[in-house]
Design an enzyme around this catalytic site. Structure first.
Site, PDB file in Angstrom:
ATOM      1  N   ASN A   9      32.768 -14.598  -3.989  1.00 62.86           N
ATOM      2  CA  ASN A   9      33.222 -14.066  -5.274  1.00 62.86           C
ATOM      3  C   ASN A   9      34.468 -14.833  -5.691  1.00 62.86           C
ATOM      4  OD1 ASN A   9      34.245 -12.621  -7.444  1.00 62.86           O
ATOM      5  ND2 ASN A   9      33.992 -10.615  -6.486  1.00 62.86           N
ATOM      6  N   LYS A  16      37.076 -14.355  -2.774  1.00 62.80           N
ATOM      7  CA  LYS A  16      36.753 -13.318  -1.810  1.00 62.80           C
ATOM      8  C   LYS A  16      35.420 -13.649  -1.142  1.00 62.80           C
ATOM      9  CE  LYS A  16      38.806  -9.809  -4.851  1.00 62.80           C
ATOM     10  NZ  LYS A  16      38.525  -8.569  -5.628  1.00 62.80           N
ATOM     11  N   ARG A  88      28.986 -14.874  -7.208  1.00 62.26           N
ATOM     12  CA  ARG A  88      29.348 -14.340  -8.510  1.00 62.26           C
ATOM     13  C   ARG A  88      29.392 -15.498  -9.500  1.00 62.26           C
ATOM     14  NH1 ARG A  88      35.362 -13.172 -10.591  1.00 62.26           N
ATOM     15  NH2 ARG A  88      34.902 -12.173 -12.586  1.00 62.26           N
ATOM     16  N   HIS A 176      32.923  -9.059 -16.346  1.00 59.74           N
ATOM     17  CA  HIS A 176      33.264  -8.094 -15.294  1.00 59.74           C
ATOM     18  C   HIS A 176      32.140  -7.101 -15.058  1.00 59.74           C
ATOM     19  CE1 HIS A 176      37.729  -8.979 -16.261  1.00 59.74           C
ATOM     20  NE2 HIS A 176      37.399  -9.618 -15.141  1.00 59.74           N
ATOM     21  N   LEU A 204      41.425  -4.047 -14.471  1.00 58.03           N
ATOM     22  CA  LEU A 204      42.711  -4.661 -14.773  1.00 58.03           C
ATOM     23  C   LEU A 204      43.172  -5.501 -13.595  1.00 58.03           C
ATOM     24  CD1 LEU A 204      44.498  -1.567 -16.386  1.00 58.03           C
ATOM     25  CD2 LEU A 204      42.946  -3.236 -17.450  1.00 58.03           C
ATOM     26  N   GLY A 205      43.220  -6.796 -13.806  1.00 55.33           N
ATOM     27  CA  GLY A 205      43.680  -7.723 -12.787  1.00 55.33           C
ATOM     28  C   GLY A 205      44.193  -8.967 -13.472  1.00 55.33           C
ATOM     29  N   ARG A 236      45.984 -15.406 -19.533  1.00 52.07           N
ATOM     30  CA  ARG A 236      45.181 -15.552 -20.741  1.00 52.07           C
ATOM     31  C   ARG A 236      45.724 -14.673 -21.858  1.00 52.07           C
ATOM     32  NH1 ARG A 236      39.566 -14.402 -17.896  1.00 52.07           N
ATOM     33  NH2 ARG A 236      40.792 -14.310 -15.977  1.00 52.07           N
ATOM     34  N   ASP A 278      52.145 -12.353 -11.924  1.00 49.73           N
ATOM     35  CA  ASP A 278      52.024 -11.367 -10.843  1.00 49.73           C
ATOM     36  C   ASP A 278      52.732 -10.082 -11.253  1.00 49.73           C
ATOM     37  OD1 ASP A 278      51.876  -9.930  -8.523  1.00 49.73           O
ATOM     38  OD2 ASP A 278      53.030 -11.327  -7.295  1.00 49.73           O
ATOM     39  N   GLY A 323      42.933  -5.268  -9.334  1.00 50.79           N
ATOM     40  CA  GLY A 323      44.210  -5.354  -8.628  1.00 50.79           C
ATOM     41  C   GLY A 323      45.325  -4.566  -9.274  1.00 50.79           C
ATOM     42  N   ILE A 324      45.490  -4.697 -10.589  1.00 53.67           N
ATOM     43  CA  ILE A 324      46.525  -3.945 -11.308  1.00 53.67           C
ATOM     44  C   ILE A 324      46.122  -2.486 -11.423  1.00 53.67           C
ATOM     45  CG2 ILE A 324      47.769  -3.724 -13.485  1.00 53.67           C
ATOM     46  CD1 ILE A 324      47.308  -6.724 -13.936  1.00 53.67           C
ATOM     47  N   GLY A 325      44.882  -2.256 -11.799  1.00 55.27           N
ATOM     48  CA  GLY A 325      44.421  -0.883 -11.999  1.00 55.27           C
ATOM     49  C   GLY A 325      44.503  -0.032 -10.753  1.00 55.27           C
ATOM     50  N   GLU A 326      44.266  -0.642  -9.597  1.00 58.90           N
ATOM     51  CA  GLU A 326      44.269   0.116  -8.345  1.00 58.90           C
ATOM     52  C   GLU A 326      45.663   0.272  -7.744  1.00 58.90           C
ATOM     53  OE1 GLU A 326      41.444  -1.560  -5.559  1.00 58.90           O
ATOM     54  OE2 GLU A 326      40.077  -2.051  -7.204  1.00 58.90           O
ATOM     55  N   GLU A 354      32.544  -5.536  -5.796  1.00 55.15           N
ATOM     56  CA  GLU A 354      31.562  -6.445  -6.360  1.00 55.15           C
ATOM     57  C   GLU A 354      30.724  -7.104  -5.269  1.00 55.15           C
ATOM     58  OE1 GLU A 354      33.984  -8.201 -10.168  1.00 55.15           O
ATOM     59  OE2 GLU A 354      34.866  -8.423  -8.166  1.00 55.15           O
TER      60      GLU A 354
END
Length: 370
Positions: A9, A16, A88, A176, A204-205, A236, A278, A323-326, A354
């Site tokens: 991925n 990953k 992916r 996504h 969100l990442g 982005r 980050d 990453g951000i959302g979690e 995923e």
């Protein structure tokens, strides 16, 4: 000898991998390289349960990250026979709406889509090419981020462009999808009432988007023809006035490649803060520009969540993943604070997986072609 499925991925700043036993999809080994292009680091959980962590050279790009992963796997192979490698692939265009075994013809078609996903597609395809170093002879299976949104109606998928442009493939695809598909399946199993309702999911990442789910099916999403549209991301820009792009080209006399680099690599949280893409670093910073970037991200995300709620006719639940959302609770709180006007709805944090979804898709495809 154990038959296994290898899943790769590749994200915009990460790589990953997981190795699954094909029979029961138990995870035998897993890991990831994060911070590609900034501060690359590799973490892995080995077959004996040991967890390793190592810093990679700052010059590590996606190709070098993949090489590090292949060397790690090769050094801990416990009699595995890889039956397939699932990849992916961000963009499947209008052609690929379900997983497919990669042939030379499929590869050519996927290469033609690189302009629509220049930050991802080349790395995805490089992983397919390089997989022969790990599993020579095993089929490569492409699993598509766009496929989950393939059922959108014309009202949702169309741009307000002349028909001749739309006929050339200029439309909203969405991305996504592997993450959203996984969340939909988790909701179906653990929250069936919500799954049957109106759910907005925020992936969100470093790459970020939103998806409107009704009865577990995607009905709208914030990314469109490319993975550049929608909410701002790590590097982005997200949605931007098309006239601003024309201004950069015609009035500022920037070349197309320079504009592409600005929009994909130098914007978003990185461009707003001038510090980093980050979120953890921005949360720890005392620089007012860091706070500004995070507030901007929260406001734009909340605005787009409200837009997804319009497509659903309301909202029963908001799910954070990525990453951000979690992991970034202050960012979640800043987003929710701006959504109080929508009334009561349930908020969940659900980790995306995923890789397991891709392993499931690969196993199903192998059975159909056996």
């Amino acid at each position: 000898m154990i038959d296994t499925l290898l899943v790769l991925n590749t994200g915009s700043s990460s790589l990953k991998f997981q190795i699954f036993a094909e029979r029961d999809l138990n995870v035998l080994m897993s890991g990831k390289v994060t911070g590609i292009g900034d501060t690359p680091e590799m973490r892995a959980k080995l077959p004996n349960g040991e967890e390793t962590r190592s810093t990679l050279p700052a010059s590590t790009d996606h190709n070098l990250a993949l090489r590090a992963v292949t060397e790690l796997i090769g050094g801990h192979d416990h009699g595995w026979r890889t039956t397939a490698v699932a990849h992916r692939v961000v963009h499947g265009g209008q052609t690929f709406r379900e997983p497919v075994i990669v042939t030379p013809d499929v590869m050519r078609r996927l290469e033609a889509l690189i302009p629509l996903a220049p930050l991802h597609q080349p790395h995805n395809l490089a992983g397919i090419t390089a997989s022969a170093r790990i599993a020579s002879g095993a089929p490569d299976i492409a699993c598509f981020d766009t496929a989950f949104h393939a059922g959108h109606d014309e009202l949702t998928s169309s741009f307000a462009l002349p028909q001749e442009m739309r006929d050339k493939g200029m439309r909203r695809y969405g991305f996504h999808g592997l993450s959203y598909d996984w969340i939909s399946q988790v909701l179906s199993k653990d929250y069936p009432d919500l799954h049957a309702g109106r759910v907005v999911v925020g992936h969100l990442g470093n790459g970020a988007s939103l998806c409107a789910l009704k009865n577990g099916v995607s009905v709208d999403t914030t990314m469109s023809m490319t993975a550049l549209d929608g909410i701002p991301m790590g590097t982005r820009s997200g949605s931007i006035d098309p006239g601003a792009v024309l201004y950069m080209i015609h009035d500022l006399e920037l070349g197309v490649e320079a504009v592409q680099d600005i929009l994909y690599e130098c914007s978003g949280l990185k461009g707003l803060s001038g510090i980093s893409n980050d979120v953890e670093a921005l949360l720890q910073s005392d620089d007012p520009k860091a706070a500004f970037a995070l507030e901007y991200f929260a406001r734009k995300t909340a605005q787009h969540i409200a837009m997804m709620a319009v497509s659903l006719g309301g909202i029963d639940a908001l799910v954070f993943t990525g990453g951000i959302g979690e992991h970034a609770a202050p960012v979640r709180e800043a987003i929710l604070r701006r959504l109080r006007f929508l009334g009561d709805f349930k908020t969940l944090v659900i980790p995306s997986n995923e890789e397991r979804l891709m392993a499931t898709q690969a196993k199903k495809l192998l059975r159909t072609v056996a």
